[in-house]
Design a protein around this motif. Structure first.
Motif, mmCIF file in Angstrom:
data_model
loop_
_atom_site.group_PDB
_atom_site.id
_atom_site.type_symbol
_atom_site.label_atom_id
_atom_site.label_comp_id
_atom_site.label_asym_id
_atom_site.label_seq_id
_atom_site.Cartn_x
_atom_site.Cartn_y
_atom_site.Cartn_z
ATOM 1 N N ALA A 168 15.525 44.658 43.063
ATOM 2 C CA ALA A 168 16.700 43.792 43.244
ATOM 3 C C ALA A 168 16.737 43.271 44.674
ATOM 4 N N ASP A 169 16.992 41.966 44.807
ATOM 5 C CA ASP A 169 17.004 41.331 46.124
ATOM 6 C C ASP A 169 18.296 41.580 46.888
ATOM 7 N N GLY A 170 19.410 41.585 46.209
ATOM 8 C CA GLY A 170 20.696 41.725 46.891
ATOM 9 C C GLY A 170 21.401 42.990 46.470
ATOM 10 N N GLY A 171 22.642 43.090 46.879
ATOM 11 C CA GLY A 171 23.444 44.254 46.545
ATOM 12 C C GLY A 171 24.195 44.055 45.244
ATOM 13 N N LEU A 172 25.204 44.883 45.051
ATOM 14 C CA LEU A 172 26.029 44.781 43.859
ATOM 15 C C LEU A 172 26.791 43.461 43.887
ATOM 16 N N GLY A 173 26.875 42.820 42.747
ATOM 17 C CA GLY A 173 27.621 41.578 42.648
ATOM 18 C C GLY A 173 26.829 40.332 42.954
ATOM 19 N N THR A 174 25.550 40.445 43.233
ATOM 20 C CA THR A 174 24.741 39.263 43.531
ATOM 21 C C THR A 174 24.053 38.699 42.291
ATOM 22 N N GLY A 175 24.182 39.352 41.154
ATOM 23 C CA GLY A 175 23.581 38.845 39.930
ATOM 24 C C GLY A 175 22.168 39.305 39.692
ATOM 25 N N ASN A 176 21.710 40.297 40.440
ATOM 26 C CA ASN A 176 20.345 40.784 40.271
ATOM 27 C C ASN A 176 20.238 41.952 39.302
ATOM 28 N N GLY A 177 21.339 42.395 38.732
ATOM 29 C CA GLY A 177 21.309 43.479 37.764
ATOM 30 C C GLY A 177 21.336 44.869 38.374
ATOM 31 N N LEU A 178 21.726 44.977 39.630
ATOM 32 C CA LEU A 178 21.710 46.279 40.297
ATOM 33 C C LEU A 178 22.749 47.229 39.709
ATOM 34 N N GLY A 179 23.932 46.719 39.381
ATOM 35 C CA GLY A 179 24.954 47.560 38.748
ATOM 36 C C GLY A 179 24.497 48.058 37.386
ATOM 37 N N GLY A 180 23.888 47.187 36.608
ATOM 38 C CA GLY A 180 23.360 47.588 35.306
ATOM 39 C C GLY A 180 22.203 48.565 35.427
ATOM 40 N N ALA A 181 21.439 48.433 36.522
ATOM 41 C CA ALA A 181 20.344 49.380 36.744
ATOM 42 C C ALA A 181 20.883 50.781 36.985
ATOM 43 N N TYR A 182 21.984 50.870 37.742
ATOM 44 C CA TYR A 182 22.603 52.180 37.963
ATOM 45 C C TYR A 182 23.148 52.753 36.658
ATOM 46 N N VAL A 183 23.727 51.896 35.824
ATOM 47 C CA VAL A 183 24.220 52.352 34.523
ATOM 48 C C VAL A 183 23.058 52.826 33.652
ATOM 49 N N ALA A 184 21.955 52.078 33.660
ATOM 50 C CA ALA A 184 20.786 52.474 32.874
ATOM 51 C C ALA A 184 20.225 53.811 33.346
ATOM 52 N N LEU A 185 20.215 54.021 34.656
ATOM 53 C CA LEU A 185 19.746 55.307 35.179
ATOM 54 C C LEU A 185 20.642 56.449 34.710
ATOM 55 N N LEU A 186 21.949 56.241 34.767
ATOM 56 C CA LEU A 186 22.888 57.297 34.387
ATOM 57 C C LEU A 186 22.833 57.582 32.885
ATOM 58 N N VAL A 187 22.843 56.523 32.078
ATOM 59 C CA VAL A 187 22.815 56.716 30.626
ATOM 60 C C VAL A 187 21.472 57.317 30.198
ATOM 61 N N GLY A 188 20.393 56.899 30.842
ATOM 62 C CA GLY A 188 19.089 57.477 30.537
ATOM 63 C C GLY A 188 19.018 58.955 30.887
#
Length: 115
Positions: free
Chosen positions: A77-97
């Motif tokens: 991911a290029d930017g932080g949370l809220g930049t549209g790069n999917g970083l928030g969803g990546a954290y959710v995927a890590l937690l759910v996984g």
């Protein structure tokens, strides 16, 4: 004439590859959690062999794939949370996984104990 910034946040309806990868990872992880929950609830049910180990192994594999996709998106991911790069969803995927892998491991250990 307006100048568009180089690193702008994606719009709400824009769907980038990062968002696609993290959403896919979260959905695969959620499927792993559901399969693990079913393997825990009914170890001799439809999702596994006679002792329920197949459902637990599928849940663990789905959880690991979810964590791998989440880690890949978070690392690229290029930017932080809220930049549209999917970083928030990546954290959710890590937690759910992680939850799916843990529940699948618990179901696998229970199926081997009772089998």
């Amino acid at each position: 004439m307006s100048v568009r910034p180089l690193l702008a946040a994606a719009g709400f309806y824009d769907f980038s590859l990062g968002r696609l990868g993290s959403t896919t990872g979260a959905l695969v992880g959620l499927a792993g959690v559901v399969i693990a929950w079913l393997a825990l609830a009914r170890p001799a049910g439809r999702l596994g062999t006679a002792n329920g180990s197949l459902g637990a192994m599928v849940a663990m594999a789905a959880g690991l794939m979810s964590m791998a996709l989440g880690a890949l998106v978070a690392a690229t991911a290029d930017g932080g949370l809220g930049t549209g790069n999917g970083l928030g969803g990546a954290y959710v995927a890590l937690l759910v996984g992680l939850i799916g892998t843990a529940l699948g491991g618990l179901a696998l250990s229970r199926s081997r104990r009772t089998g």
